[in-house]
Scaffold this motif. Structure first.
Motif, PDB file in Angstrom:
ATOM      1  N   GLN A  76       0.851  -1.189   0.000  1.00  0.00           N
ATOM      2  CA  GLN A  76       0.000   0.000   0.000  1.00  0.00           C
ATOM      3  C   GLN A  76       0.893   1.248   0.000  1.00  0.00           C
ATOM      4  OE1 GLN A  76      -2.540  -0.379   3.445  1.00  0.00           O
ATOM      5  NE2 GLN A  76      -3.992  -1.731   2.387  1.00  0.00           N
ATOM      6  N   PHE A  77       0.466   2.277  -0.732  1.00  0.00           N
ATOM      7  CA  PHE A  77       1.226   3.535  -0.771  1.00  0.00           C
ATOM      8  C   PHE A  77       0.296   4.647  -1.244  1.00  0.00           C
ATOM      9  CE2 PHE A  77       1.588   1.538  -4.913  1.00  0.00           C
ATOM     10  CZ  PHE A  77       1.436   2.572  -5.816  1.00  0.00           C
ATOM     11  N   ARG A  78       0.756   5.859  -1.067  1.00  0.00           N
ATOM     12  CA  ARG A  78       0.001   7.036  -1.502  1.00  0.00           C
ATOM     13  C   ARG A  78       0.773   7.720  -2.645  1.00  0.00           C
ATOM     14  NH1 ARG A  78      -4.204   8.731   1.464  1.00  0.00           N
ATOM     15  NH2 ARG A  78      -4.071  10.791   0.487  1.00  0.00           N
ATOM     16  N   TRP A  79       0.001   8.037  -3.669  1.00  0.00           N
ATOM     17  CA  TRP A  79       0.592   8.702  -4.838  1.00  0.00           C
ATOM     18  C   TRP A  79      -0.425   9.707  -5.376  1.00  0.00           C
ATOM     19  CZ3 TRP A  79      -0.751   7.719 -10.249  1.00  0.00           C
ATOM     20  CH2 TRP A  79       0.058   8.410 -11.156  1.00  0.00           C
TER      21      TRP A  79
ATOM     22  N   ALA B 292      -4.758   6.831  -2.191  1.00  0.00           N
ATOM     23  CA  ALA B 292      -4.319   5.633  -1.498  1.00  0.00           C
ATOM     24  C   ALA B 292      -4.511   4.443  -2.433  1.00  0.00           C
ATOM     25  CB  ALA B 292      -5.117   5.442  -0.211  1.00  0.00           C
ATOM     26  N   LEU B 293      -3.407   3.758  -2.754  1.00  0.00           N
ATOM     27  CA  LEU B 293      -3.434   2.675  -3.725  1.00  0.00           C
ATOM     28  C   LEU B 293      -2.962   1.383  -3.082  1.00  0.00           C
ATOM     29  CD1 LEU B 293      -1.878   4.543  -6.798  1.00  0.00           C
ATOM     30  CD2 LEU B 293      -4.294   4.284  -6.227  1.00  0.00           C
ATOM     31  N   THR B 294      -3.528   0.276  -3.563  1.00  0.00           N
ATOM     32  CA  THR B 294      -3.164  -1.052  -3.100  1.00  0.00           C
ATOM     33  C   THR B 294      -2.751  -1.886  -4.303  1.00  0.00           C
ATOM     34  OG1 THR B 294      -4.744  -0.909  -1.275  1.00  0.00           O
ATOM     35  CG2 THR B 294      -3.918  -3.100  -1.853  1.00  0.00           C
ATOM     36  N   ILE B 295      -1.583  -2.516  -4.236  1.00  0.00           N
ATOM     37  CA  ILE B 295      -1.054  -3.300  -5.360  1.00  0.00           C
ATOM     38  C   ILE B 295      -1.743  -4.653  -5.402  1.00  0.00           C
ATOM     39  CG2 ILE B 295       0.987  -4.433  -6.292  1.00  0.00           C
ATOM     40  CD1 ILE B 295       2.656  -2.159  -5.250  1.00  0.00           C
ATOM     41  N   ALA B 296      -2.258  -5.000  -6.585  1.00  0.00           N
ATOM     42  CA  ALA B 296      -2.862  -6.312  -6.797  1.00  0.00           C
ATOM     43  C   ALA B 296      -1.859  -7.290  -7.398  1.00  0.00           C
ATOM     44  CB  ALA B 296      -4.090  -6.192  -7.692  1.00  0.00           C
ATOM     45  N   ARG B 297      -1.091  -6.849  -8.397  1.00  0.00           N
ATOM     46  CA  ARG B 297      -0.079  -7.682  -9.031  1.00  0.00           C
ATOM     47  C   ARG B 297       1.158  -6.849  -9.315  1.00  0.00           C
ATOM     48  NH1 ARG B 297      -4.773  -9.687 -11.391  1.00  0.00           N
ATOM     49  NH2 ARG B 297      -4.670  -8.085 -13.021  1.00  0.00           N
ATOM     50  N   ALA B 298       2.316  -7.494  -9.317  1.00  0.00           N
ATOM     51  CA  ALA B 298       3.589  -6.821  -9.597  1.00  0.00           C
ATOM     52  C   ALA B 298       4.485  -7.763 -10.385  1.00  0.00           C
ATOM     53  CB  ALA B 298       4.272  -6.373  -8.307  1.00  0.00           C
ATOM     54  N   ALA B 299       5.169  -7.229 -11.387  1.00  0.00           N
ATOM     55  CA  ALA B 299       6.104  -7.995 -12.218  1.00  0.00           C
ATOM     56  C   ALA B 299       7.444  -7.283 -12.236  1.00  0.00           C
ATOM     57  CB  ALA B 299       5.566  -8.163 -13.628  1.00  0.00           C
ATOM     58  N   GLY B 300       8.513  -8.020 -12.000  1.00  0.00           N
ATOM     59  CA  GLY B 300       9.847  -7.422 -11.990  1.00  0.00           C
ATOM     60  C   GLY B 300      10.789  -8.245 -11.130  1.00  0.00           C
TER      61      GLY B 300
ATOM     62  N   TRP C 148       9.671  -2.034 -11.651  1.00  0.00           N
ATOM     63  CA  TRP C 148       8.554  -2.963 -11.455  1.00  0.00           C
ATOM     64  C   TRP C 148       7.332  -2.450 -12.193  1.00  0.00           C
ATOM     65  CZ3 TRP C 148       8.740  -7.369  -8.184  1.00  0.00           C
ATOM     66  CH2 TRP C 148       9.930  -7.518  -7.472  1.00  0.00           C
ATOM     67  N   HIS C 149       6.622  -3.398 -12.824  1.00  0.00           N
ATOM     68  CA  HIS C 149       5.341  -3.093 -13.470  1.00  0.00           C
ATOM     69  C   HIS C 149       4.242  -3.575 -12.526  1.00  0.00           C
ATOM     70  CE1 HIS C 149       2.425  -3.870 -17.093  1.00  0.00           C
ATOM     71  NE2 HIS C 149       1.998  -2.933 -16.274  1.00  0.00           N
ATOM     72  N   VAL C 150       3.462  -2.639 -11.935  1.00  0.00           N
ATOM     73  CA  VAL C 150       2.472  -2.988 -10.914  1.00  0.00           C
ATOM     74  C   VAL C 150       1.079  -2.607 -11.399  1.00  0.00           C
ATOM     75  CG1 VAL C 150       4.172  -2.646  -9.073  1.00  0.00           C
ATOM     76  CG2 VAL C 150       2.641  -0.774  -9.700  1.00  0.00           C
ATOM     77  N   GLU C 151       0.095  -3.385 -10.954  1.00  0.00           N
ATOM     78  CA  GLU C 151      -1.317  -3.104 -11.189  1.00  0.00           C
ATOM     79  C   GLU C 151      -1.994  -2.947  -9.834  1.00  0.00           C
ATOM     80  OE1 GLU C 151      -3.176  -5.993 -13.643  1.00  0.00           O
ATOM     81  OE2 GLU C 151      -1.612  -5.921 -15.215  1.00  0.00           O
ATOM     82  N   THR C 152      -2.751  -1.858  -9.659  1.00  0.00           N
ATOM     83  CA  THR C 152      -3.411  -1.579  -8.388  1.00  0.00           C
ATOM     84  C   THR C 152      -4.882  -1.992  -8.475  1.00  0.00           C
ATOM     85  OG1 THR C 152      -4.016   0.683  -9.004  1.00  0.00           O
ATOM     86  CG2 THR C 152      -1.819   0.352  -8.050  1.00  0.00           C
ATOM     87  N   ARG C 153      -5.453  -2.200  -7.279  1.00  0.00           N
ATOM     88  CA  ARG C 153      -6.877  -2.550  -7.215  1.00  0.00           C
ATOM     89  C   ARG C 153      -7.748  -1.395  -7.676  1.00  0.00           C
ATOM     90  NH1 ARG C 153      -7.511  -7.295  -4.564  1.00  0.00           N
ATOM     91  NH2 ARG C 153      -5.778  -8.002  -3.247  1.00  0.00           N
ATOM     92  N   GLN C 154      -7.244  -0.177  -7.640  1.00  0.00           N
ATOM     93  CA  GLN C 154      -8.004   0.991  -8.073  1.00  0.00           C
ATOM     94  C   GLN C 154      -7.956   1.179  -9.598  1.00  0.00           C
ATOM     95  OE1 GLN C 154      -5.815   0.942  -5.579  1.00  0.00           O
ATOM     96  NE2 GLN C 154      -7.285   1.024  -3.860  1.00  0.00           N
ATOM     97  N   GLY C 155      -7.223   0.335 -10.325  1.00  0.00           N
ATOM     98  CA  GLY C 155      -7.187   0.409 -11.782  1.00  0.00           C
ATOM     99  C   GLY C 155      -5.945   1.052 -12.361  1.00  0.00           C
ATOM    100  N   TRP C 156      -5.079   1.591 -11.536  1.00  0.00           N
ATOM    101  CA  TRP C 156      -3.867   2.239 -12.044  1.00  0.00           C
ATOM    102  C   TRP C 156      -2.803   1.185 -12.347  1.00  0.00           C
ATOM    103  CZ3 TRP C 156      -3.819   7.363 -13.109  1.00  0.00           C
ATOM    104  CH2 TRP C 156      -4.823   8.140 -12.547  1.00  0.00           C
TER     105      TRP C 156
ATOM    106  N   GLN D  91       7.508   6.536 -12.005  1.00  0.00           N
ATOM    107  CA  GLN D  91       8.023   7.281 -13.152  1.00  0.00           C
ATOM    108  C   GLN D  91       7.155   7.191 -14.396  1.00  0.00           C
ATOM    109  OE1 GLN D  91      11.964   6.177 -14.365  1.00  0.00           O
ATOM    110  NE2 GLN D  91      12.231   7.982 -15.673  1.00  0.00           N
ATOM    111  N   GLY D  92       6.201   6.240 -14.449  1.00  0.00           N
ATOM    112  CA  GLY D  92       5.415   6.112 -15.662  1.00  0.00           C
ATOM    113  C   GLY D  92       4.060   5.478 -15.403  1.00  0.00           C
ATOM    114  N   GLU D  93       3.229   5.586 -16.437  1.00  0.00           N
ATOM    115  CA  GLU D  93       1.864   5.038 -16.347  1.00  0.00           C
ATOM    116  C   GLU D  93       1.571   4.270 -17.623  1.00  0.00           C
ATOM    117  OE1 GLU D  93      -2.736   6.694 -16.194  1.00  0.00           O
ATOM    118  OE2 GLU D  93      -1.043   8.046 -15.812  1.00  0.00           O
ATOM    119  N   PHE D  94       1.109   3.023 -17.471  1.00  0.00           N
ATOM    120  CA  PHE D  94       0.719   2.199 -18.601  1.00  0.00           C
ATOM    121  C   PHE D  94      -0.717   2.503 -19.001  1.00  0.00           C
ATOM    122  CE2 PHE D  94       4.244  -0.036 -16.701  1.00  0.00           C
ATOM    123  CZ  PHE D  94       4.967  -0.502 -17.789  1.00  0.00           C
ATOM    124  N   ALA D  95      -1.086   2.123 -20.219  1.00  0.00           N
ATOM    125  CA  ALA D  95      -2.435   2.364 -20.684  1.00  0.00           C
ATOM    126  C   ALA D  95      -3.410   1.446 -19.972  1.00  0.00           C
ATOM    127  CB  ALA D  95      -2.505   2.134 -22.191  1.00  0.00           C
TER     128      ALA D  95
END
Length: 492
Positions: A426-429, A433-441, A464-472, A488-492
Motif C-alpha cells: 500500500q502507498f500514496r501517490w 491511497a493505492l493497493t497493489i494487486a499484481r507486480a512484475a519485476g 517494477w510493473h504494478v497493477e493496483t486494485r483501483q485500476g492504475w 516514473q510512468g503510467e501504462f495504458a
C-alpha cells in the motif's frame, strides 16, 4: 568560334585561398594558419604571409609549428567552404570573359580570346584583375599566355605575360616544375641536370619518353602550343524561376490562383527535367503601384507535382491584398533537393504523400519546426530512449524495440513511501491511497557511465510493473544504493 584570332589564356592562382577567406571575415594580427588532420596528425594547411616569414610551411606538424612560433594563431580548415568560395570567384571572373574554369582547388583559368579589347587591352585587363583582388584582400598571382600551360607556369613560377607567338622565350628560364609535372618526375629531371624548361626543350625526346613516360613531353608540348588543351567552363546551375506579365491587372482570388497554376506547371516541368523537388517556394505578386507581395511556402518533403502544391498556396494568396490589381506574378523555387524518378507500383498507397501534405498545411500556420515526431534512440535509459525531431526533416525511425513493455506516459520520478526491495503493498501517490494487486519485476537498469545525468546519480534502478486494485497500472523503481521508491510512468 575564334577563327583568325590568336588564343590567349589567363591563369589565376590563389596561394592563400583558404586563409584569405577566413581572415576576410575575422582578421587577426600576427602569424596565422589553418590546420587539417592528416594521417592522425594536425598539420598546417594554409598560412598567411606573417606565418611564412616565421619559417612555417604547409604540411608542417602543428605541434612543431607551435613550438617554433609560440604566438601562432590557428583555426580548423574547411575544405568544403573553400571549394564554395572558389566557385564564387569563378562566377565573379565571368565579368572578364564567359569561358572560366577551375584550375585545381586554388586557381582559375580564363580564355580571354577576343575579350581584352573591352578593357583597353591585356595590360589594363590584368591591372583591373589585380586591383579588384587586392581590394578584396585576396592574394593572387596572374599569368597570361598563348596556352593554358604557359599561363599556369607564369602564374606559379614567374608572374607576368608571354608575348604573342613567343611562348618559349617566356618559359625558357622557368624551372621544369612549371610544366605541372609529378614531384618524382621533377626530381628525376633535376638529377639529370635538366632544371629549366629551356634545358628540357633542347634534350633528345626519345630517351626522355622512355624514362619518364609520355606525360612529360605532352606537358611540354601543351605549354609551347604544340598540343591543344581546352578551357572547359563550368555549367551554370539551373535557375528555378518562372514569371508571367499580365495584359490587364487582376485581383480576384480565383484569377490569381489560376495564374499561379500555370506558373506551377512550368516550374514543375523544369524540376522534373532536373530530377529535383522543391522544398521552398516564393510567390511574388507585383501590384500596379509597384509594391510587391510575397507568399512563401515551405514544404515538408521535396515536391514537383503541381496538383499537390497549388492548394498549399490558397491561404497565403487569400490573405494577400491585391490593391488596385496585380500585373506581374513570379514563382521561384528558392530551395531544391534531389528527387530521382521512382518506379510506380500498383501496391503504392500514397499514405506518405498525404502525411507530408498534412504536415505542410499545419506547418504553414504554426511553422514546420513546431510539427514534431518521436524517434527511437539507441539507449536503455528510459528518458533517453527517444528523440523529438521536426517531422519535416526526419523520417520515421522504424519499430520501437524494448526488452520489456514501456509505459505510454513517462514523467519525472515522483517519490512514494516504501521500504524493502519489493514494491510496497500500500502507498500514496498524488493524494490517492493505492493497493497493489499484481507486480512484475524487477528489471534492473544501470546508468550510462559515459554520460552525466543528475536524475541517475543515485545509481542503478530496479523497475517494477504494478497493477493496483483501483485500476492504475504504474511503473515503479527502487534505488538499492540510496534506498527509496519512485513512480516514473503510467501504462495504458
Amino acid at each position: 568560334m575564334f577563327d583568325g584570332m590568336q588564343r590567349r589564356v589567363v591563369s589565376m592562382w590563389f596561394p592563400r585561398l583558404a586563409s584569405d577567406r577566413v581572415l576576410r571575415a575575422r582578421p587577426v594580427d600576427g602569424p596565422f594558419a589553418l590546420t587539417l588532420k592528416q594521417a592522425n596528425a594536425e598539420r598546417l594547411h594554409c598560412l598567411n604571409m606573417e606565418a611564412e616569414r616565421q619559417g612555417l610551411y604547409r604540411g608542417m606538424s602543428f605541434a612543431d609549428a607551435r613550438a617554433f612560433c609560440p604566438d601562432l594563431q590557428s583555426r580548423p580548415a574547411d575544405p568544403v567552404g573553400d571549394a564554395r568560395f572558389l566557385h564564387v570567384l569563378r562566377r565573379w571572373a565571368t565579368r572578364y570573359c564567359p569561358w572560366v574554369g577551375l584550375e585545381g582547388d586554388d586557381g582559375l583559368v580564363l580564355n580571354i580570346t577576343g575579350a581584352a579589347h573591352l578593357f583597353g587591352g591585356e595590360a589594363r585587363m590584368l591591372a583591373d584583375m589585380r586591383q579588384r583582388l587586392n581590394r578584396a584582400a585576396l592574394s593572387a598571382r596572374i599569368g597570361l599566355g598563348d596556352t593554358r600551360g604557359a599561363a599556369w607556369a607564369l602564374a606559379h613560377f614567374g608572374e607576368g605575360r608571354a608575348e604573342i607567338d613567343q611562348p618559349f622565350e617566356a618559359l625558357a628560364e622557368l624551372p621544369v616544375a612549371a610544366l605541372r609535372l609529378e614531384d618524382s618526375t621533377v626530381t628525376g629531371l633535376q638529377r639529370l641536370g635538366l632544371r629549366r624548361i629551356g634545358d628540357l626543350e633542347g634534350a633528345a625526346r626519345a630517351p626522355l619518353a622512355r624514362r619518364f613516360g609520355p606525360e612529360l613531353l605532352l606537358r611540354l608540348d601543351q605549354a609551347l602550343g604544340r598540343q591543344p588543351e581546352q578551357v572547359t567552363p563550368l555549367k551554370e546551375p539551373p535557375h528555378y524561376g518562372v514569371r508571367m506579365s499580365l495584359p490587364e491587372p487582376i485581383g480576384l482570388f480565383d484569377d490569381v490562383m489560376a495564374a499561379t497554376s500555370r506558373l506551377l506547371d512550368q516550374l514543375c516541368a523544369k524540376l522534373k527535367t532536373q530530377e529535383t523537388g522543391a522544398r521552398g517556394l516564393c510567390l511574388t505578386l507585383r501590384r500596379v503601384d509597384q509594391e510587391a507581395l510575397t507568399v512563401k511556402l515551405r514544404l515538408a518533403s521535396p515536391l514537383r507535382e503541381a496538383a499537390r502544391i497549388l492548394p498549399l498556396f490558397e491561404r497565403g494568396v487569400g490573405e494577400a491584398d491585391a490593391g488596385f490589381g496585380i500585373d506581374q506574378i513570379r514563382l521561384e523555387a528558392v530551395q531544391v533537393e534531389p528527387l530521382p524518378v521512382d518506379q510506380v507500383s500498383h501496391v503504392s498507397t500514397g499514405r506518405a504523400d498525404r502525411l507530408d501534405d498534412l504536415i505542410t498545411r499545419i506547418g504553414t500556420r504554426i511553422g514546420l519546426e513546431n510539427v514534431q515526431r518521436f524517434l527511437p534512440a539507441d539507449s536503455h535509459i528510459p528518458e533517453r530512449s527517444f528523440l523529438i525531431a521536426a517531422a519535416a526533416w526526419s523520417e520515421p525511425g522504424g519499430p520501437w524495440v524494448a526488452p520489456r513493455p514501456r509505459p505510454v506516459r513517462l514523467f519525472l520520478p515522483e517519490p512514494i513511501a516504501g521500504t524493502g526491495t519489493r514494491p510496497p503493498r500500500q502507498f500514496r501517490w498524488r493524494r490517492m491511497a493505492l493497493t497493489i494487486a499484481r507486480a512484475a519485476g524487477p528489471e534492473r537498469i544501470a546508468p550510462e557511465w559515459w554520460l552525466s545525468d543528475d536524475n541517475w546519480r543515485s545509481g542503478m534502478r530496479d523497475y517494477w510493473h504494478v497493477e493496483t486494485r483501483q485500476g492504475w497500472r504504474l511503473w515503479l523503481f527502487y534505488t538499492p544504493q540510496n534506498p527509496g521508491w519512485f513512480v516514473q510512468g503510467e501504462f495504458a
